[in-house]
Enzyme design. Structure first.
Site, short mmCIF file in Angstrom:
data_model
loop_
_atom_site.label_atom_id
_atom_site.label_comp_id
_atom_site.label_asym_id
_atom_site.label_seq_id
_atom_site.Cartn_x
_atom_site.Cartn_y
_atom_site.Cartn_z
N CYS A 12 0.87 -1.18 0.00
CA CYS A 12 0.00 0.00 0.00
C CYS A 12 0.90 1.23 0.00
O CYS A 12 2.08 1.12 -0.37
CB CYS A 12 -0.97 -0.02 1.18
N ASN A 15 2.44 1.42 4.31
CA ASN A 15 2.74 0.14 5.00
C ASN A 15 2.48 0.23 6.50
O ASN A 15 3.15 -0.41 7.29
CB ASN A 15 4.18 -0.33 4.72
N CYS A 17 -1.22 0.94 7.44
CA CYS A 17 -2.66 0.71 7.60
C CYS A 17 -3.13 -0.53 6.85
O CYS A 17 -3.44 -1.55 7.45
CB CYS A 17 -3.46 1.92 7.12
N ARG A 18 -3.20 -0.45 5.53
CA ARG A 18 -3.83 -1.52 4.75
C ARG A 18 -2.96 -2.75 4.55
O ARG A 18 -3.42 -3.88 4.78
CB ARG A 18 -4.26 -0.98 3.37
N SER A 19 -1.71 -2.56 4.11
CA SER A 19 -0.93 -3.77 3.76
C SER A 19 -0.53 -4.59 5.00
O SER A 19 -0.53 -5.82 4.93
CB SER A 19 0.26 -3.46 2.86
N ASP A 106 -7.93 4.16 1.07
CA ASP A 106 -7.00 4.70 2.07
C ASP A 106 -7.80 5.15 3.29
O ASP A 106 -8.63 6.05 3.19
CB ASP A 106 -6.27 5.88 1.43
P1 4NP Z 1 -1.63 2.90 4.16
O1 4NP Z 1 -2.26 4.26 4.73
O2 4NP Z 1 -1.10 3.23 2.77
O3 4NP Z 1 -2.79 1.99 4.11
O4 4NP Z 1 -0.54 2.48 5.10
C1 4NP Z 1 -1.58 5.47 4.78
C2 4NP Z 1 -0.59 5.67 5.71
C3 4NP Z 1 0.06 6.89 5.78
C4 4NP Z 1 -0.32 7.90 4.93
C5 4NP Z 1 -1.33 7.71 3.99
C6 4NP Z 1 -1.95 6.49 3.92
N1 4NP Z 1 0.31 9.16 5.02
O5 4NP Z 1 -0.11 10.09 4.31
O6 4NP Z 1 1.28 9.30 5.80
#
Ligand code: 4NP
Length: 136
Positions: A12, A15, A17-19, A106
């Site tokens: 994602c 790394n 939240c989702r992955s 997201d």
């Molecule tokens: P992820 O979520 O891609 O599912 O881990 C996010 C984590 C951090 C950010 C955006 C989405 N960020 O903008 O820092």
């Protein structure tokens, strides 16, 4: 033998939240089915901002609520990953969603409900991906 395993990298943006959630749910799913020995799995982010960080507390909370253990630290995807992994789920993991919801959205700037939605979706996708691999 390790190199006969199916290797899967969940990707994602951050790394955190989702992955890591997808990795944890998939690990849990194959463990319950006694299929863990078929796989090597990992997760990574395309971005570097959170390298070394544990998963977002909302991801951890959602996984814990469903008794899914999470134990990863963020890393950024590398060129080597493209040689090492059979499946890099930059290809949309959501393509496997039997409910046809292709995008695992997201959840970072939203509430905990987005994480629950992600959880339900990666759970469906884990089952469907295993079916796709003919591992039942
Ligand atoms: P992820 O979520 O891609 O599912 O881990 C996010 C984590 C951090 C950010 C955006 C989405 N960020 O903008 O820092």
């Amino acid at each position: 033998m390790a190199d006969q395993k199916i290797s899967v990298l969940f990707v994602c943006l951050g790394n955190i939240c989702r992955s890591p959630m997808a990795e944890a749910v998939f690990a849990h799913t194959i463990k319950l089915k006694s299929k863990s020995h078929f796989f090597r799995i990992d997760s990574a982010g395309t971005g570097e901002w959170h390298v070394g960080a544990p998963p977002d507390p909302r991801s951890v909370k959602t996984c814990k609520k469903h008794n899914v253990p999470v134990n990863t630290f963020a890393r950024q995807i590398t060129k080597g990953d493209f040689h090492e992994f059979d499946y890099i789920l930059l290809k949309l993991f959501g393509d496997y969603d039997p409910e046809g919801d292709r995008y695992i959205r997201d959840p970072y700037y939203g509430g905990i409900d987005g994480f629950e939605k992600n959880f339900q979706q990666v759970t469906r996708c884990s089952e469907a991906f295993l079916l796709h691999l003919n591992i039942i």
